[in-house]
Structure formats: C-alpha cells, structure tokens
Design a protein around this motif. Structure first.
Motif, PDB file in Angstrom:
ATOM      1  N   ARG A 191       0.952  -1.156  -0.099  1.00 57.23           N
ATOM      2  CA  ARG A 191      -0.064  -0.009   0.016  1.00 57.23           C
ATOM      3  C   ARG A 191       0.789   1.328   0.072  1.00 57.23           C
ATOM      4  O   ARG A 191       0.767   2.328  -0.661  1.00 57.23           O
ATOM      5  N   VAL A 192       1.962   1.041   0.699  1.00 55.74           N
ATOM      6  CA  VAL A 192       2.832   2.318   0.691  1.00 55.74           C
ATOM      7  C   VAL A 192       3.579   2.607  -0.366  1.00 55.74           C
ATOM      8  O   VAL A 192       3.732   3.551  -1.213  1.00 55.74           O
ATOM      9  N   CYS A 193       4.195   1.440  -1.131  1.00 54.39           N
ATOM     10  CA  CYS A 193       4.863   1.622  -2.030  1.00 54.39           C
ATOM     11  C   CYS A 193       4.317   1.945  -3.247  1.00 54.39           C
ATOM     12  O   CYS A 193       4.839   2.612  -4.218  1.00 54.39           O
ATOM     13  N   PHE A 194       2.967   1.582  -3.312  1.00 62.02           N
ATOM     14  CA  PHE A 194       2.136   1.687  -4.822  1.00 62.02           C
ATOM     15  C   PHE A 194       1.360   2.943  -4.443  1.00 62.02           C
ATOM     16  O   PHE A 194       0.457   3.264  -5.496  1.00 62.02           O
ATOM     17  N   VAL A 195       1.508   3.677  -3.560  1.00 56.75           N
ATOM     18  CA  VAL A 195       0.523   4.985  -3.479  1.00 56.75           C
ATOM     19  C   VAL A 195       0.608   5.847  -4.690  1.00 56.75           C
ATOM     20  O   VAL A 195      -0.106   6.528  -5.146  1.00 56.75           O
ATOM     21  N   ARG A 196       1.926   5.963  -5.281  1.00 53.77           N
ATOM     22  CA  ARG A 196       2.174   6.460  -6.571  1.00 53.77           C
ATOM     23  C   ARG A 196       3.277   5.516  -7.319  1.00 53.77           C
ATOM     24  O   ARG A 196       4.519   5.935  -6.881  1.00 53.77           O
ATOM     25  N   LYS A 197       2.974   4.595  -8.102  1.00 51.74           N
ATOM     26  CA  LYS A 197       3.619   3.489  -8.264  1.00 51.74           C
ATOM     27  C   LYS A 197       4.740   4.029  -9.226  1.00 51.74           C
ATOM     28  O   LYS A 197       5.858   3.137  -9.494  1.00 51.74           O
ATOM     29  N   ASN A 198       4.620   5.137  -9.906  1.00 47.16           N
ATOM     30  CA  ASN A 198       5.904   5.605 -10.652  1.00 47.16           C
ATOM     31  C   ASN A 198       6.865   6.747 -10.203  1.00 47.16           C
ATOM     32  O   ASN A 198       7.762   7.224 -10.724  1.00 47.16           O
ATOM     33  N   ALA A 227       9.475   8.351  -1.672  1.00 51.32           N
ATOM     34  CA  ALA A 227       8.447   9.456  -1.609  1.00 51.32           C
ATOM     35  C   ALA A 227       7.239   8.795  -0.892  1.00 51.32           C
ATOM     36  O   ALA A 227       6.471   9.694  -0.173  1.00 51.32           O
ATOM     37  N   GLY A 228       6.818   7.447  -1.232  1.00 50.55           N
ATOM     38  CA  GLY A 228       5.666   6.815  -0.422  1.00 50.55           C
ATOM     39  C   GLY A 228       5.824   6.959   1.084  1.00 50.55           C
ATOM     40  O   GLY A 228       4.682   7.127   1.885  1.00 50.55           O
ATOM     41  N   GLU A 259      15.461   4.709  -4.361  1.00 47.03           N
ATOM     42  CA  GLU A 259      14.988   5.401  -5.621  1.00 47.03           C
ATOM     43  C   GLU A 259      14.426   4.467  -6.511  1.00 47.03           C
ATOM     44  O   GLU A 259      14.288   5.061  -7.690  1.00 47.03           O
ATOM     45  N   LYS A 260      14.176   3.426  -6.189  1.00 47.82           N
ATOM     46  CA  LYS A 260      13.349   2.414  -6.974  1.00 47.82           C
ATOM     47  C   LYS A 260      12.044   2.872  -7.377  1.00 47.82           C
ATOM     48  O   LYS A 260      11.506   3.575  -6.468  1.00 47.82           O
ATOM     49  N   ARG A 261      11.176   2.433  -8.456  1.00 44.28           N
ATOM     50  CA  ARG A 261       9.821   2.623  -8.575  1.00 44.28           C
ATOM     51  C   ARG A 261       9.208   1.420  -7.946  1.00 44.28           C
ATOM     52  O   ARG A 261       9.608   0.377  -8.756  1.00 44.28           O
ATOM     53  N   ALA A 262       8.079   1.305  -7.345  1.00 44.54           N
ATOM     54  CA  ALA A 262       7.320   0.243  -7.455  1.00 44.54           C
ATOM     55  C   ALA A 262       6.857  -0.439  -8.751  1.00 44.54           C
ATOM     56  O   ALA A 262       6.870  -1.672  -8.679  1.00 44.54           O
ATOM     57  N   SER A 263       6.597   0.340  -9.655  1.00 44.57           N
ATOM     58  CA  SER A 263       6.215  -0.296 -10.997  1.00 44.57           C
ATOM     59  C   SER A 263       7.048  -1.175 -11.709  1.00 44.57           C
ATOM     60  O   SER A 263       6.842  -1.873 -12.636  1.00 44.57           O
ATOM     61  N   LYS A 264       8.525  -0.945 -11.214  1.00 42.65           N
ATOM     62  CA  LYS A 264       9.615  -1.495 -11.662  1.00 42.65           C
ATOM     63  C   LYS A 264       9.959  -3.180 -10.907  1.00 42.65           C
ATOM     64  O   LYS A 264      10.854  -3.775 -11.132  1.00 42.65           O
ATOM     65  N   ASP A 322      10.102  -6.493  -8.509  1.00 36.83           N
ATOM     66  CA  ASP A 322       9.355  -7.804  -8.207  1.00 36.83           C
ATOM     67  C   ASP A 322       9.407  -8.144  -7.076  1.00 36.83           C
ATOM     68  O   ASP A 322       9.431  -7.435  -5.704  1.00 36.83           O
ATOM     69  N   GLU A 323       8.638  -9.301  -6.656  1.00 36.56           N
ATOM     70  CA  GLU A 323       8.373 -10.061  -5.480  1.00 36.56           C
ATOM     71  C   GLU A 323       9.741  -9.984  -4.439  1.00 36.56           C
ATOM     72  O   GLU A 323       9.680  -9.699  -3.439  1.00 36.56           O
ATOM     73  N   ALA A 324      10.889 -10.463  -5.362  1.00 39.08           N
ATOM     74  CA  ALA A 324      12.069 -10.323  -4.425  1.00 39.08           C
ATOM     75  C   ALA A 324      12.589  -8.995  -3.843  1.00 39.08           C
ATOM     76  O   ALA A 324      13.012  -8.908  -2.708  1.00 39.08           O
ATOM     77  N   ASP A 325      12.121  -7.900  -4.644  1.00 43.59           N
ATOM     78  CA  ASP A 325      12.460  -6.719  -4.032  1.00 43.59           C
ATOM     79  C   ASP A 325      11.695  -6.361  -2.826  1.00 43.59           C
ATOM     80  O   ASP A 325      12.204  -5.860  -1.872  1.00 43.59           O
ATOM     81  N   PHE A 326      10.330  -6.408  -2.964  1.00 47.75           N
ATOM     82  CA  PHE A 326       9.385  -6.251  -1.736  1.00 47.75           C
ATOM     83  C   PHE A 326       9.990  -6.971  -0.595  1.00 47.75           C
ATOM     84  O   PHE A 326       9.586  -6.557   0.651  1.00 47.75           O
ATOM     85  N   LEU A 327      10.049  -8.315  -0.880  1.00 49.74           N
ATOM     86  CA  LEU A 327      10.487  -9.255   0.295  1.00 49.74           C
ATOM     87  C   LEU A 327      11.697  -8.940   1.006  1.00 49.74           C
ATOM     88  O   LEU A 327      11.604  -8.631   2.276  1.00 49.74           O
ATOM     89  N   LYS A 328      12.634  -8.342   0.248  1.00 44.90           N
ATOM     90  CA  LYS A 328      14.061  -7.876   0.881  1.00 44.90           C
ATOM     91  C   LYS A 328      13.605  -6.518   1.803  1.00 44.90           C
ATOM     92  O   LYS A 328      14.242  -6.489   2.758  1.00 44.90           O
ATOM     93  N   LEU A 329      12.764  -5.690   1.185  1.00 44.78           N
ATOM     94  CA  LEU A 329      12.451  -4.425   1.798  1.00 44.78           C
ATOM     95  C   LEU A 329      11.648  -4.710   3.351  1.00 44.78           C
ATOM     96  O   LEU A 329      11.886  -4.445   4.314  1.00 44.78           O
ATOM     97  N   LEU A 330      10.615  -5.714   3.040  1.00 38.54           N
ATOM     98  CA  LEU A 330      10.171  -6.245   4.164  1.00 38.54           C
ATOM     99  C   LEU A 330      10.803  -6.626   5.329  1.00 38.54           C
ATOM    100  O   LEU A 330      10.516  -6.383   6.586  1.00 38.54           O
ATOM    101  N   TYR A 331      11.902  -7.599   4.881  1.00 38.18           N
ATOM    102  CA  TYR A 331      12.500  -8.344   5.927  1.00 38.18           C
ATOM    103  C   TYR A 331      13.408  -7.068   6.531  1.00 38.18           C
ATOM    104  O   TYR A 331      13.681  -7.299   7.982  1.00 38.18           O
ATOM    105  N   SER A 332      13.885  -6.430   5.756  1.00 42.01           N
ATOM    106  CA  SER A 332      14.855  -5.211   6.429  1.00 42.01           C
ATOM    107  C   SER A 332      13.936  -4.531   7.483  1.00 42.01           C
ATOM    108  O   SER A 332      14.706  -4.028   8.424  1.00 42.01           O
ATOM    109  N   PHE A 333      12.756  -4.038   6.956  1.00 40.22           N
ATOM    110  CA  PHE A 333      12.029  -3.325   8.054  1.00 40.22           C
ATOM    111  C   PHE A 333      11.804  -4.235   9.430  1.00 40.22           C
ATOM    112  O   PHE A 333      11.858  -3.627  10.423  1.00 40.22           O
TER     113      PHE A 333
END
Length: 313
Positions: A228-235, A240-241, A287-292, A294-305
């Motif tokens: 929800r946070v990452c895709f609030v403005r997917k591009n 920023a989110g 500096e990445k965009r959610a629109s680009k 994948d699952e591995a990117d979001f999993l890495k971010l969630l694990y780090s949080f």
C-alpha cells in the motif's frame, strides 16, 4: 484489502454462466446492476469447465450460476456443486434446472452474498464475476484456511490483465504484486462482448488462479501494508511513499508497540523517519519505482524493516 480503481461502468460485467441460444433468456428482465449478461457461447462455457480440471471427487463452488447451463456442465464432472446466487429468481431457476435429474442430489444452492457468506469446503471455484466483487472475491479465495486448488474466474478484461501483469508492464500495480505473491495466475482466454446477451459494455477475460503450495511464510496483512505504501504512486520513488506523515505515524505506533511487546528500551532521540531512510538506503530501494519492482525486491524490503522492528500491520 486488494482495492482496485473504480470502474467506469459498475454494471458492465457479464455473469450468469448461461449458454444455449435463446432458452431462458426472456424469462426474466436481466438485472445488469448485478452483472446479469447471459453467456450464450457453449464453447466458451465448455472451455471454462475444461480449464478447471475437475476430478470426480471434487466439490466445486460456482459464483453466480444464473439459470444453470454452466452449472449443469460442472455437475457432469464434479462430486458436488455449491452454487452461490444473489438473485432469488436465478437461485430458483438453477434449482429447478436440476430437479428430477440425477444431478439434483449433487447440487446445493446458497442464496446470498458470496463475499459475506461462510463458505463450506470446496476444491475448485468457477465464477463469472461482477466487477464490484472482483478484488474481494480473489482475496477471499486466497485467504481461506484451505484455498481452492484451482479457480477459473471471468473478469472485466482490464482487471484480468492487472492480475497477470509483470513488473514494467503498464497495468502492473499493487493488485498484481499482491496476488502473485500468493498464487500463480495465467490468462486463459479472451471473451468478446458479443458472446453475451445482452452484450455488456466491456470485453472480458478468463484467468486461472492456482495458490502456491506451500503458502509463503509471511503475514498477508504485513505484505499488503507494505505494498500500500510502495504503490501509493507507483511511478514515483519508493522513498516518496514513506514521506507521508500518515504513513510515518502508523509505522511509529507499530514500532512502539513492537518494542513494548519485546520489553525493548526506546531512547529519547528515537527518530522513525531516520530509521525508515536508513532501511531504504541500505536495501537500495529508496530510488526505485514500485512499478519496476518484483516480489524479491519487496520481500527484501519487508525483511529489512522487520529487522529493526518496523511493521506494517
């Protein structure tokens, strides 16, 4: 959960699972507010049943059986069919359709809203889905204690394409990333509006959803909260989110609750914004965009949080 953009026409979705020329079509005035557009092409109906790979031991949930032509095809293959119907007229008609036939004993009709109903166990789901419940139905099926082995579902074309979109695709969105975490989704067939009577205002597609087994060992609420946070403005950049005060306030409360549960001391100079920035930079996601991603990117971010006790649910 799983909200999607508001459709242009709420009554545009075909449903009803009905084939077979003109029979039954003039019995009722169709309620297009419930998505009642009758599927008249028997080849498409048969294709839907074939793609479901129904075994003789299977219990099939059918959402919106209409007058029952698709229901009868399912009954030929399944051990039992549980048909959930909102319209009492249609529920009576599909019941009448099987009456006096061997299939009658295999049919159970539930009158009501499939999203609100407590559903019995079933192996497969087949649905011509009104747009209004498209996303809720998908997530209800995936979040069941024992999700159906296969779901073959008809949706508005754009919604179906969002389900199968990949990172970088124009239609890739939170719905895409969310559903693809829990299931494999494939596009089965396009269904043109002229295959229905009366024709709807939009094209349709059929997708096949197969839950991953074993289920990914993460919380749905946590995963959905991050997306929800990452895709609030997917591009825009992911960082920023996280600059919204509403987001940081929630994450701050969650952090304090997590620390309290673990009896962790919180220093006076605690700064949730600095912690968020550090995680984003260390993972290379700022500096990445959610629109680009994948699952591995979001999993890495969630694990780090989670490593620093920041949670999203």
């Amino acid at each position: 959960m799983g909200k999607t953009p508001t459709p242009r026409k709420k009554d545009a979705r075909p449903r009803g699972g009905n084939t077979g020329g003109s029979e039954k079509l003039n019995i009722f005035k169709m309620n297009t507010g419930l998505g009642q557009h009758m599927l008249k092409n028997p080849l498409i109906a048969q294709g839907i049943v074939d793609k479901a790979d129904i075994k003789p031991s299977d219990v099939v949930l059918e959402v919106g059986p209409g007058t029952g032509n698709l229901t009868m095809k399912i009954l030929e293959k399944a051990r039992k069919v549980i048909a959930v119907e909102m319209d009492p007229r249609m529920a009576a008609e599909v019941t009448k359709r099987a009456m006096g036939k061997p299939e009658q004993k295999k049919l159970e009709v539930i009158l009501g809203d499939v999203i609100k109903a407590d559903l019995p166990y079933f192996d497969i789901c087949i649905s011509n889905t009104p747009y209004q419940i498209s996303s809720p139905l998908v997530f209800k099926l995936l979040n069941l204690p024992r999700p159906p082995r296969i779901s073959v579902l008809m949706f508005q074309r754009e919604f179906a394409l969002r389900l199968v979109a990949r990172p970088g695709d124009e239609l890739y969105c939170r719905l895409s990333a969310n559903v693809q975490m829990w299931a494999t989704v494939t596009h089965v067939m396009k269904v043109g509006k002229n295959n229905f009577r009366p024709p709807p205002q939009v094209e349709s597609s059929v997708v096949k959803i197969e839950p991953k087994n074993p289920r990914p060992p993460i919380s749905f609420e946590e995963w959905d909260g991050l997306l929800r946070v990452c895709f609030v403005r997917k591009n825009r950049t992911i960082s920023a989110g996280f600059k919204s005060s509403a987001v940081t306030d929630i994450l701050r409360k969650n952090y304090l609750a997590s620390c309290s549960q673990k009896d962790m001391m919180i220093t006076d100079d605690f700064d949730i914004n600095a912690m968020i920035t550090e995680v984003l930079q260390e993972t290379g996601m700022a500096e990445k965009r959610a629109s680009k991603c994948d699952e591995a990117d979001f999993l890495k971010l969630l694990y780090s949080f989670h490593q620093v006790n920041i949670h999203f649910a």
